[in-house]
Design a protein around this motif. Structure first.
Motif, mmCIF file in Angstrom:
data_model
loop_
_atom_site.group_PDB
_atom_site.id
_atom_site.type_symbol
_atom_site.label_atom_id
_atom_site.label_comp_id
_atom_site.label_asym_id
_atom_site.label_seq_id
_atom_site.Cartn_x
_atom_site.Cartn_y
_atom_site.Cartn_z
ATOM 1 N N ARG A 149 -5.542 4.147 8.919
ATOM 2 C CA ARG A 149 -5.904 2.813 8.437
ATOM 3 C C ARG A 149 -6.983 2.143 9.267
ATOM 4 O O ARG A 149 -7.596 1.191 8.815
ATOM 5 C CB ARG A 149 -4.676 1.913 8.425
ATOM 6 C CG ARG A 149 -3.633 2.284 7.415
ATOM 7 C CD ARG A 149 -3.049 1.048 6.782
ATOM 8 N NE ARG A 149 -4.078 0.312 6.080
ATOM 9 C CZ ARG A 149 -4.527 0.633 4.886
ATOM 10 N NH1 ARG A 149 -4.041 1.665 4.259
ATOM 11 N NH2 ARG A 149 -5.456 -0.078 4.316
ATOM 12 N N ASP A 198 -1.623 1.133 -6.492
ATOM 13 C CA ASP A 198 -1.811 1.096 -5.044
ATOM 14 C C ASP A 198 -2.978 0.188 -4.669
ATOM 15 O O ASP A 198 -4.130 0.588 -4.745
ATOM 16 C CB ASP A 198 -2.069 2.524 -4.553
ATOM 17 C CG ASP A 198 -2.168 2.572 -3.048
ATOM 18 O OD1 ASP A 198 -2.080 1.509 -2.416
ATOM 19 O OD2 ASP A 198 -2.316 3.688 -2.516
ATOM 20 N N ARG A 248 -7.221 10.679 2.511
ATOM 21 C CA ARG A 248 -5.966 10.206 1.947
ATOM 22 C C ARG A 248 -5.544 11.059 0.755
ATOM 23 O O ARG A 248 -4.374 11.320 0.524
ATOM 24 C CB ARG A 248 -6.113 8.764 1.484
ATOM 25 C CG ARG A 248 -5.594 7.704 2.424
ATOM 26 C CD ARG A 248 -4.090 7.723 2.596
ATOM 27 N NE ARG A 248 -3.355 7.296 1.414
ATOM 28 C CZ ARG A 248 -3.112 6.045 1.093
ATOM 29 N NH1 ARG A 248 -3.540 5.070 1.862
ATOM 30 N NH2 ARG A 248 -2.437 5.732 0.017
ATOM 31 N N ASN A 261 -3.717 -0.808 -1.745
ATOM 32 C CA ASN A 261 -4.231 -0.395 -0.458
ATOM 33 C C ASN A 261 -4.463 -1.567 0.486
ATOM 34 O O ASN A 261 -5.568 -1.781 0.983
ATOM 35 C CB ASN A 261 -5.529 0.403 -0.671
ATOM 36 C CG ASN A 261 -5.841 1.279 0.508
ATOM 37 O OD1 ASN A 261 -4.967 1.530 1.322
ATOM 38 N ND2 ASN A 261 -7.076 1.716 0.600
ATOM 39 N N PHE A 262 -3.426 -2.353 0.714
ATOM 40 C CA PHE A 262 -3.480 -3.473 1.665
ATOM 41 C C PHE A 262 -4.479 -4.552 1.287
ATOM 42 O O PHE A 262 -4.959 -5.274 2.144
ATOM 43 C CB PHE A 262 -3.786 -2.986 3.085
ATOM 44 C CG PHE A 262 -2.626 -2.337 3.756
ATOM 45 C CD1 PHE A 262 -1.599 -3.106 4.284
ATOM 46 C CD2 PHE A 262 -2.541 -0.963 3.857
ATOM 47 C CE1 PHE A 262 -0.508 -2.506 4.895
ATOM 48 C CE2 PHE A 262 -1.455 -0.363 4.463
ATOM 49 C CZ PHE A 262 -0.432 -1.131 4.992
ATOM 50 N N ASN A 263 -4.811 -4.629 0.038
ATOM 51 C CA ASN A 263 -5.763 -5.661 -0.371
ATOM 52 C C ASN A 263 -5.042 -6.605 -1.341
ATOM 53 O O ASN A 263 -4.724 -6.232 -2.459
ATOM 54 C CB ASN A 263 -6.962 -4.978 -1.035
ATOM 55 C CG ASN A 263 -7.984 -5.973 -1.504
ATOM 56 O OD1 ASN A 263 -7.678 -7.155 -1.677
ATOM 57 N ND2 ASN A 263 -9.200 -5.513 -1.708
ATOM 58 N N ASN A 297 -10.198 1.156 7.788
ATOM 59 C CA ASN A 297 -10.392 -0.079 7.025
ATOM 60 C C ASN A 297 -10.342 -1.308 7.909
ATOM 61 O O ASN A 297 -10.430 -2.422 7.429
ATOM 62 C CB ASN A 297 -9.305 -0.226 5.956
ATOM 63 C CG ASN A 297 -9.353 0.906 4.967
ATOM 64 O OD1 ASN A 297 -10.198 1.795 5.091
ATOM 65 N ND2 ASN A 297 -8.476 0.899 4.000
ATOM 66 N N ALA A 309 -4.689 5.389 -3.835
ATOM 67 C CA ALA A 309 -5.699 4.682 -3.063
ATOM 68 C C ALA A 309 -6.785 5.611 -2.532
ATOM 69 O O ALA A 309 -7.944 5.252 -2.468
ATOM 70 C CB ALA A 309 -5.042 3.938 -1.911
ATOM 71 N N SER A 369 0.845 -1.181 0.000
ATOM 72 C CA SER A 369 0.000 0.000 0.000
ATOM 73 C C SER A 369 0.880 1.230 0.000
ATOM 74 O O SER A 369 1.974 1.209 0.558
ATOM 75 C CB SER A 369 -0.885 0.023 1.243
ATOM 76 O OG SER A 369 -1.514 1.281 1.334
ATOM 77 N N ASP A 415 -0.468 7.492 5.980
ATOM 78 C CA ASP A 415 -1.570 6.945 6.750
ATOM 79 C C ASP A 415 -1.465 7.252 8.236
ATOM 80 O O ASP A 415 -2.438 7.227 8.950
ATOM 81 C CB ASP A 415 -1.628 5.430 6.561
ATOM 82 C CG ASP A 415 -2.428 5.063 5.338
ATOM 83 O OD1 ASP A 415 -3.093 5.967 4.812
ATOM 84 O OD2 ASP A 415 -2.389 3.914 4.912
#
Lengths: 330, 704, 324
Positions: C238, A76, C133, A78-80, C241, B313, A48, C140
């Motif tokens: 973060r 990106d 963001r 994003n942590f997915n 999420n 993002a 991310s 973050d």
């Protein structure tokens, strides 16, 4: 915007290069050097953006390669992981020259990375290794790092030095490669030292609030706790707060990319020590590997290079103003 | 004046206004907004990235879509039954890790891996189903907790097996097939998903269990009260959902072969977003496989497109959120206002110009008189709405009742009556066939036969669908009157295809040819439409030549004759072009002429309004239906005419005391029996110069 | 049972928490000490504050899935502003304004556009995170400026030996309780949640009440965010999420506030929070692995719901349509 800027800069560079070569003695490697980067594309696929590590790498790669006319594309997810796999899949069909990938775990991208190499794309892995080895890996040696941390804990807390021998570990996500490998290293050392007692080994999901709650409970249960080691400085901000609130003297050994925030925290006394894999150094390694690949043009996948990053143990004593790095806007 | 009239006429003939309302009232219009959103998304991305829908990209995209779409289908099934399954993301991850562990660590053969994985999914679904279905726990909370538990189980499996999985190379072609194989160039997962979607569609639209699921979601209480095993149905939806989610995980495992910590995290929210984008509603009752598919494609393209565009993002999430807002807001407003819009635009008047009506003064053949005054009344207050009347050889009277019965009054004094047959719908036209069985047109149901043994048989309730009609005109909405040809064919009129029984006066407001005449052939048991675009075809009566029949078009105020056999086969001739009122049933008279009922008399105001469709449309949209200008059906008369259309006799009830309205009359042995759809009586009038032995039955079928 | 009356979910959860407490106190040395109990409450006080915010919305038959995202982004923005030189109070005022705006938007979308609350706030959560963001900050994690002592106290200070977050939790709970019980708007809120149409017919300004309800939840969320940021000296955006929002809903519903609205009160949210707190604290003391903790937590939550359903069975005839 940045891309436009890069193009302008590249154009300016090309113009000056042309002007210069007309007058001076020719350096025989110069023209092939610049030619090999013309119209090349490097894609960067981090876990991310928005965290100091990935922003630092991106900035480093950009500053090293964009002046040469290389286009840098950032995807990106994003942590997915699923989104990352999608991005990687689509990158393979878009065919950039190099993909710099930051694996979320050892497996998810493994097969796609092989496909990328088969499609003729160089793949450089950063900091988190995949089960499939590609052209290059740049990053920390986590098992070794775990051993060093384990040894450091032994040195700090051994009852021989008059300490309690009680230590705690706060991991991030249990299944992340960094966690698994480091734990392996730490356990190897601690198994040889039965006098050191691991009183808590919990995962805080990279969340500072959870880390704080865990640390608070552990300290409260073991007021004689000697040290806590956490796996990420961002998360360990919470651990530090818990230690501060408890008023106990617990040594906090954290780790991370060595961003200025870490040095600030060490200066403020929140962290006692941080294991740093220098992000600008890693970025330079990545850029150099890319330059090498683009110049030598080996068959993708033919050459497997590993560049382990030099680790630094930063404390208030060995720290100075230049130890940590800053992001451009920081 | 004439020019504007012509213009108006062409304007309303050429522009099919009625289609708007018909399209909007179709069931599939529910999918219009989700489909439009999908198209908008596709256009936007193909504009932004010309190669986004290129072949290689499409192939990758569709493979992922197959997996994702299975999850959306899973969620949709649960949502339709009125629940929600938040655990699908975790079940997906469980399916992924279980499949990988079984093939890589346990070394099971592929078929066993598939079965084992699906069984795991079914087990999770069963837990959800038992808790939510049988124990009646709240679905949201329960599946939220199972989400957490299953996720933790997945994490534990990961800790134990992820290294083993990562270090094993799976040497099995069948393992890679689901994730990488293709069927005729289409990715396997897509084929599988489409097949499953079709099966789910068929189950929901055509099977008992599917209807039970829809009913449960529509109203669990009512479903329970009509005897549907609600608990079992709800439980089953969760099991199916678990199996589908695990299957999706299996496909994912086969494609990527990776067990990550965040596999499936947040997928439930994505799936929920997709389901809602497709138009499936939370709380149940509204949803279909098509909606799930549309929603999943939209969501998939959006997320993928934004990642591929390399949007940061933050902007990515922002756009996703905004699109979700817009889509749901539009959908919500659409659903809320659709029926309002339909009720406003459904009535779409057409241009109609009636010829100048003949007067009813003393010079006219229709001169008002009081010939119906001496009528005697039968069954006063005991019957409600005898639209048509018929008598058998034993002089018993049969008539329809508003309560859904055919009533029989016993000869000779008609004091006693009984329910001859309970048909369940509103009986309209009646006729005896050659065998003496009673044929009945039932509004809203179709053409039925009541045999002498009082057995009720459906003859037909549908006809051939016309291809260009938006409305499904294969079902019979308003079968009105019938007559039987010598060879046994039944010709019956369907007054309108656009309105239900109780809205029939509204059709008059439109004055468009919405009706038709349909033929049922008992020898082949087939039904087909004979004449269409008639303005409320009503009475039908066989002519004496055996080759034609007369029929009345109520809103056109005409009587016409149609030849179904013989040299003039297929032609229509108008016999009476300018009735002063609205004709209803036609029946034979003893002297070879015909009786015709006029249910109401034309008014100049409505005649004028018929030339002003715009005026009538404004009326229909702006004021309450109670206030509309309707055809007058308060005063009527009985007319006798011959085959050439000459008016021979007219009988009025000037005071409107005995017969406020007249819809039918039947001559029998020197008497005329009179019915009316809003009356509470049957009239009986002695005819002076009639044949005392003539009966309708004999006239049709000879002396029996 | 006579003494306790009808066993409601609240009582069951409370009983379960007490049983667990008793068990831990007997079996775990160090559990039943004042410092640990304070620590226990402190560790869930942020969850509790968020639970109170969510409880108010849920009682009004809504749900606010954007709560965590709003709080994270607003507080992170405030910190960012403060770091760039703005006085802390002014920076916080900006953050609060941002929260109010988001609450207003939520309420508008739900009350006037009539989007179901679950989607309006879900989309709002995503959009707010993205907005933050993209426009407000690039990293973050935003750290707290070192000189913000007043704010730091809220998260890390103590008064009479009790940590400050507990006071915040108590304060928010008390205010919310008084609001629900004694103000006209509070009663309106409950009537809107109980039966929106009936409330509208009897003259309750339902739409403004819905607006208010989301604005209140945003503001309480902002407060929770301040406590979070103060207690760990940073804000990690973060968490928008993360599954924190699920935990918040769990606390509320577990305590016995039905998602169909109109039922329950602040007490229920507190009871739910305490059960979670006792569980987490006990398991951390036992050093149970994190994943196993989640399984145990889940099973105990499930037990609480099942017991409630067994004691108060829901009937096909009385169940509300669309109550999921």
């Amino acid at each position: 915007m940045r891309r436009i800027k890069a193009i302008i800069m590249a154009a300016a560079l090309a113009a000056t290069t042309g002007a210069v070569t007309a007058q001076d003695i020719e350096d025989p490697t110069r023209a092939p050097y610049y030619d090999s980067f013309k119209d090349k594309t490097v894609a960067f696929l981090p876990v991310s953006m928005g965290i100091d590590l990935t922003e630092g790498w991106a900035a480093g790669i950009k500053s090293a390669l964009e002046p040469l006319g290389v286009t840098i594309e950032i995807r990106d997810p994003n942590f997915n992981t699923a989104a990352g796999a999608q991005a990687l899949t689509s990158l393979i069909s878009e065919k950039p020259d190099v993909i710099v990938v930051h694996n979320p775990d050892v497996q998810s991208y493994a097969r796609l990375l092989r496909r990328a190499e088969e499609a003729g794309i160089y793949v450089v892995q950063v900091n988190m290794r995949s089960a499939y080895s590609t052209d290059a890996f740049v990053g920390a040696d986590y098992v070794g790092m775990g051993r060093q941390i384990g040894q450091r804990l032994v040195d700090l807390c051994s009852p021989d030095n008059g300490k309690s021998g009680k230590v705690a570990v706060t991991q991030g996500v249990l299944t992340a490669a960094a966690s698994i490998y480091q734990m392996k290293g730490i356990n190897e050392v601690l198994n040889d030292h039965p006098e050191i007692q691991l009183v808590s080994n919990q995962a805080a999901d990279w969340d500072a609030t959870k880390a704080k709650n865990i640390a608070a409970t552990v300290i409260q249960q073991h007021p004689d706790l000697c040290a806590i080691t956490g796996f990420w400085d961002v998360m360990d901000v919470g651990t530090a707060a818990a230690i501060k609130e408890s008023g106990q003297d617990v040594y906090l050994l954290t780790q991370g990319g060595g961003n200025q925030a870490t040095c600030d925290a060490i200066a403020a006394g929140s962290f006692d020590e941080s294991v740093v894999y220098n992000v600008p150094g890693q970025a330079r390694d990545i850029a150099n590997i890319i330059k090498q690949l683009l110049q030598l043009k080996p068959e993708p996948g033919a050459m497997k290079t590993t560049l382990f990053t030099q680790l630094e143990f930063i404390t208030a004593d060995n720290m100075d103003s230049g130890t940590c790095w800053k992001l451009p806007g920081q | 004046m004439a020019l504007t009239d012509t213009l108006t006429r062409w304007r309303y003939r050429l522009v099919p206004d009625h289609l708007v309302g018909e399209v909007l009232s179709k069931r599939w219009i529910d999918n219009a907004i989700p489909l439009l959103i999908l198209l908008a998304v596709v256009c936007a991305f193909s504009f932004a990235m010309p190669d986004f829908f290129g072949p290689s990209s499409i192939s990758d995209l569709t493979r992922q879509w197959g997996e994702f779409s299975l999850l959306v289908l899973a969620l949709m099934i649960v949502m339709v039954a009125g629940g929600i399954d938040l655990s699908i993301g975790s079940t997906f991850a469980l399916g992924n890790i279980v499949a990988l562990a079984l093939i890589a660590v346990a070394g099971w053969p592929m078929w066993a891996v598939v079965l084992g994985t699906l069984a795991c999914g079914a087990a999770v679904g069963l837990v959800n189903g038992l808790l939510v279905g049988y124990l009646r726990l709240r679905a949201f909370l329960t599946t939220l907790v199972t989400l957490i538990i299953v996720r933790a189980v997945v994490d534990m499996l990961l800790l134990n097996y992820s290294v083993a999985i990562a270090s094993t190379f799976i040497d099995s072609d069948s393992w890679y097939y689901p994730g990488e194989g293709s069927v005729f160039g289409v990715p396997f997962s897509v084929v599988l998903t489409i097949i499953l979607a079709i099966i789910i569609h068929l189950v929901f639209s055509r099977s008992r269990i599917g209807w039970q699921v829809l009913a449960t979601g529509g109203s669990r209480r009512s479903a329970h009260n009509v005897g549907i095993p609600v608990r079992r149905v709800v439980c089953a939806t969760y099991v199916v959902s678990g199996v589908l989610a695990a299957l999706s995980g299996l496909l994912f495992a086969s494609r990527l072969g990776g067990a990550g910590a965040d596999t499936g995290v947040g997928l439930e929210i994505m799936a929920l977003t997709a389901a809602v984008l497709g138009g499936n509603s939370l709380g149940g009752g509204r949803g279909s496989a098509a909606k799930a598919i549309i929603g999943s494609i939209t969501a998939m393209i959006m997320v993928n497109g934004l990642i591929r565009m390399g949007v940061p993002a933050g902007a990515n999430s922002l756009m996703l959120g905004l699109v979700l807002f817009t889509a749901v807001a539009i959908d919500v407003r659409w659903i809320k206002n659709l029926h309002k819009v339909v009720s406003k635009v459904y009535v779409s008047p057409a241009y109609a110009s009636l010829p100048k009506p003949p007067g009813t003064d003393s010079y006219s053949p229709y001169a008002v008189n009081d010939k119906l005054a001496p009528v005697t009344l039968i069954g006063l207050g005991e019957i409600d709405g005898p639209e048509d009347i018929i008598l058998d050889d034993d002089d018993n009277i049969y008539t329809g009742n508003r309560t859904g019965d055919v009533i029989r009054f016993f000869a000779p004094d008609y004091k006693q009556h009984e329910v001859y047959a309970h048909v369940g719908g509103r009986p309209l036209g009646l006729a005896f066939d050659k065998n003496g069985d009673l044929l009945v047109c039932i509004g809203g149901m179709g053409l039925y036969r009541v045999t002498k043994d009082r057995e009720i048989e459906k003859l037909t309730d549908e006809t051939n669908r016309s291809w260009l009609s938006v409305i499904d005109d294969s079902r019979l909405r308003l079968a009105d009157d019938l007559d039987v040809a010598l060879d046994g064919r039944v010709f019956f009129s369907e007054a309108t295809v656009r309105y239900e029984m109780h809205e029939w006066p509204v059709d008059g407001l439109e004055s468009r040819g919405n009706g038709r005449i349909i033929c049922y052939d008992p020898s082949s048991k087939s039904t087909h439409t004979v004449l269409r675009n008639l303005k409320f075809p009503n009475g039908i009566c066989m002519a004496h030549d055996g080759q034609s029949f007369f029929f009345a078009e109520t809103w056109a105020c005409t009587v016409s004759r149609y030849w179904f056999d013989g040299p003039k086969k297929g032609t229509v001739e108008t016999v009476i072009p300018d009735l002063p009122g609205y004709p209803d049933n036609i029946n034979r008279a003893s002297d070879g002429t015909f009786w015709l009922a006029l249910v109401g008399i034309r008014t100049p105001s409505l005649d004028l309004a018929l030339k002003m469709p715009g005026f009538r449309r404004r009326m229909a949209r702006r004021i309450a239906p109670d206030e509309w200008l309707y055809p007058n059906i308060n005063t009527g008369c009985i007319v006798r005419f011959d085959a050439t259309g000459t008016i021979l006799d007219v009988m009025w009830d000037r005071g409107g005391e005995n017969h406020p309205m007249i819809t039918s009359m039947r001559e029998h042995k020197g008497y005329l029996y009179i019915g009316g759809i809003l009356n509470n009586r049957i009239g009986k009038l002695k005819l002076k110069s009639a044949d005392k032995s003539w009966t309708g039955l004999a006239s049709y079928w000879g002396q029996s | 049972m006579g003494l306790l009356g009808q066993p409601t979910q609240e009582k069951i959860v409370l009983a379960l928490a007490l049983v667990l407490c008793l068990g831990f106190a007997l079996l775990l040395p160090g559990f039943w000490t004042a410092s640990n109990l304070l620590n226990l409450v402190r560790s869930v006080s942020i969850l509790g504050i968020l639970g109170v915010a969510m409880a108010l919305v849920v009682i009004g038959r809504g749900i606010d899935l954007s709560l965590v995202a709003t709080m994270a982004v607003a507080v992170a923005w405030s910190l960012q502003l403060a770091e760039s030189g703005m006085p802390m109070a002014q920076a916080l005022a900006f953050g609060l304004g941002f929260c109010l705006l988001i609450g207003l938007l939520n309420g508008f979308l739900i009350a006037y556009v009539e989007i179901p609350a679950i989607f309006a706030t879900l989309a709002m959560g995503t959009a707010v995170y993205g907005f933050g963001r993209y426009f407000l900050f690039s990293l973050d994690i935003v750290y707290m400026p070192p000189d913000a002592h007043a704010l730091t106290w809220v998260g890390q200070g103590t008064l009479f030996g009790v940590p400050a977050p507990i006071y915040m939790f108590a304060l928010v709970s008390a205010l919310a309780f008084l609001f629900l019980r004694y103000t006209r708007q509070g009663r309106y809120l409950r009537s809107v949640g109980d039966n929106l149409l009936a409330a509208r017919i009897t003259g309750v300004p339902t739409r403004p009440i819905i607006l208010m309800q989301y604005m209140i939840s945003s503001v309480i969320g902002f407060l929770a965010g301040c406590v979070t940021a103060a207690s760990v000296a940073s804000m990690n955006v973060r968490i928008s999420n993360s599954t924190l929002i699920y935990d918040v809903i769990l606390v509320v519903v577990l305590g016995g506030i039905g998602l169909s609205g109109g039922k329950g009160g602040i007490r229920n949210a507190i009871v739910g929070t305490l059960l979670i707190g006792v569980l987490l604290n006990g398991m951390t003391i036992m050093d149970i692995q994190y994943t196993v903790q989640n399984v145990i937590k889940g099973i105990i939550l499930l037990t609480a719901i099942v017991i409630d359903t067994l004691l108060n069975p829901r009937d096909e005839q009385t169940a509300q349509q669309g109550d999921i």
